[in-house]
Each structure stands twice: as structure tokens, then as C-alpha cells.
Design a protein around this motif. Structure first.
Motif, mmCIF file in Angstrom:
data_model
loop_
_atom_site.group_PDB
_atom_site.id
_atom_site.type_symbol
_atom_site.label_atom_id
_atom_site.label_comp_id
_atom_site.label_asym_id
_atom_site.label_seq_id
_atom_site.Cartn_x
_atom_site.Cartn_y
_atom_site.Cartn_z
ATOM 1 N N VAL A 263 -6.694 6.976 -10.517
ATOM 2 C CA VAL A 263 -5.499 6.899 -10.295
ATOM 3 C C VAL A 263 -5.135 5.455 -9.765
ATOM 4 O O VAL A 263 -5.875 5.103 -8.756
ATOM 5 N N LYS A 264 -4.193 4.515 -10.440
ATOM 6 C CA LYS A 264 -3.941 3.240 -10.053
ATOM 7 C C LYS A 264 -3.652 3.193 -8.532
ATOM 8 O O LYS A 264 -4.074 2.117 -7.964
ATOM 9 N N GLY A 265 -3.121 4.028 -7.789
ATOM 10 C CA GLY A 265 -2.652 3.884 -6.430
ATOM 11 C C GLY A 265 -2.028 2.566 -6.018
ATOM 12 O O GLY A 265 -0.669 2.245 -6.724
ATOM 13 N N ALA A 266 -2.309 1.665 -5.165
ATOM 14 C CA ALA A 266 -1.521 0.468 -4.931
ATOM 15 C C ALA A 266 -1.145 -0.699 -6.143
ATOM 16 O O ALA A 266 -0.015 -1.211 -5.893
ATOM 17 N N ALA B 276 3.216 -0.767 -6.089
ATOM 18 C CA ALA B 276 3.499 0.504 -4.856
ATOM 19 C C ALA B 276 3.205 0.153 -3.727
ATOM 20 O O ALA B 276 3.805 0.689 -2.486
ATOM 21 N N LEU B 277 2.143 -0.638 -3.370
ATOM 22 C CA LEU B 277 1.826 -1.223 -1.961
ATOM 23 C C LEU B 277 3.078 -2.120 -1.561
ATOM 24 O O LEU B 277 3.288 -1.877 -0.128
ATOM 25 N N PHE B 278 3.570 -3.027 -2.455
ATOM 26 C CA PHE B 278 4.701 -3.930 -2.108
ATOM 27 C C PHE B 278 5.891 -3.112 -1.689
ATOM 28 O O PHE B 278 6.488 -3.456 -0.569
ATOM 29 N N ALA B 279 6.129 -2.090 -2.341
ATOM 30 C CA ALA B 279 7.271 -1.327 -2.135
ATOM 31 C C ALA B 279 7.174 -0.655 -0.748
ATOM 32 O O ALA B 279 7.995 -0.487 0.012
ATOM 33 N N ALA B 280 6.059 -0.058 -0.474
ATOM 34 C CA ALA B 280 5.694 0.642 0.830
ATOM 35 C C ALA B 280 5.936 -0.222 1.768
ATOM 36 O O ALA B 280 6.707 -0.175 3.162
ATOM 37 N N SER C 206 5.400 6.121 -2.950
ATOM 38 C CA SER C 206 5.257 5.113 -1.990
ATOM 39 C C SER C 206 6.700 4.375 -1.483
ATOM 40 O O SER C 206 6.582 4.239 -0.422
ATOM 41 N N ASN C 207 7.573 4.171 -2.487
ATOM 42 C CA ASN C 207 8.615 3.443 -2.217
ATOM 43 C C ASN C 207 9.453 4.540 -1.341
ATOM 44 O O ASN C 207 10.312 3.942 -0.359
#
Length: 143
Positions: free
Chosen positions: A110-113, A122-126, A93-94
């Protein structure tokens, strides 16, 4: 050696290594590092090959049970924990590797975001890095 092979996307070298589903200890750590290296290198075919190998190891999803330290786990649990523990989703994601993220989050549970590394999801990094495809994939992933 196998970490370098994963980073370079070398299928043949990795095919010679036995990292079956359910391995533990040092072998499991190496399996996680291989997955993380393949994800960081954006080697989509290699990540898909590893996920397929580990998901079909022994029996189908959820049928193979491994007892370790009194804990029963299935192929699905083992693979899901490997993905989450290795921070593969966060790394992809990053870096903006949309197809890698999509392959990883197809694994049920899987945890995902919600994958967190250094207090960053991961969502914030993306989002922070402008990876729109990854953001869309993560938002479509059921929590």
C-alpha cells in the motif's frame, strides 16, 4: 444503503453483502466506497473486518489468481489497488485516524505516505493538520 451502513459502522448490514476479493466493475467501486466511508467515519473494527474478509477471500495472500481483461491479479494486488484507488489512506491521514492508517498500511505494498489527492500527499495532509500519530505511522511505513 451499504455506504450508509459503512459510515455508521453497522457490521450486520455489511455482513449480508457479498463483496468478495476480486470483484470488478460496479461491485469493486462499491467496495471502495464502503472502505472509504468506514475509514472516514473512523470505524476501526469495521475497517479491520473488511480488510480481513478481503485478505482471506478464496485463498491466502497471493495464491488466488483472477484473470480479467488478460491481466492476472492476486488477492494482495486486488486489495492493495482497492486501498490505493479509494484514497482510504489519504482520507484517514487527513482526518487524523491513526488506527485506520495503521490497519491500511499493514497491507503489503500500500502506498501509505505517497498517496496523493489533489496534488497533496497523505503525509503532507497529516502534517498540515497536526496529526502526529498519523505522521509517525506513515514515516515508519516502508516505501
Amino acid at each position: 444503503m451499504e455506504i450508509d451502513a459503512a459510515a455508521c459502522g453497522e457490521f450486520e448490514a455489511l455482513n449480508a453483502i457479498d463483496f468478495s476479493c476480486g470483484c470488478s466493475g460496479e461491485k469493486r467501486n462499491r467496495a471502495g466506497n464502503i472502505l472509504l466511508s468506514a475509514c472516514a467515519g473512523n470505524h476501526v473494527r469495521l475497517v479491520e473486518m473488511l480488510l480481513e474478509r478481503w485478505s482471506t477471500s478464496n485463498d491466502s495472500w497471493g495464491e488466488h489468481k483472477k484473470v480479467e481483461d488478460g491481466i492476472i491479479s492476486t488477492n494482495l494486488e486486488w486489495l492493495r489497488n482497492l486501498i490505493d484507488d479509494s484514497l482510504a489512506v489519504w482520507s484517514a491521514s487527513n482526518a487524523g485516524h491513526t488506527r485506520i492508517v495503521q490497519a491500511l498500511i499493514r497491507i503489503p505494498g500500500v502506498k501509505g505516505a505517497e498517496t496523493i489527492h489533489n496534488n497533496v500527499s497523505a503525509l503532507f495532509a497529516a502534517c498540515e493538520n497536526g496529526h502526529r500519530g498519523v505522521v509517525k505511522a506513515l514515516l515508519r511505513h516502508p516505501v
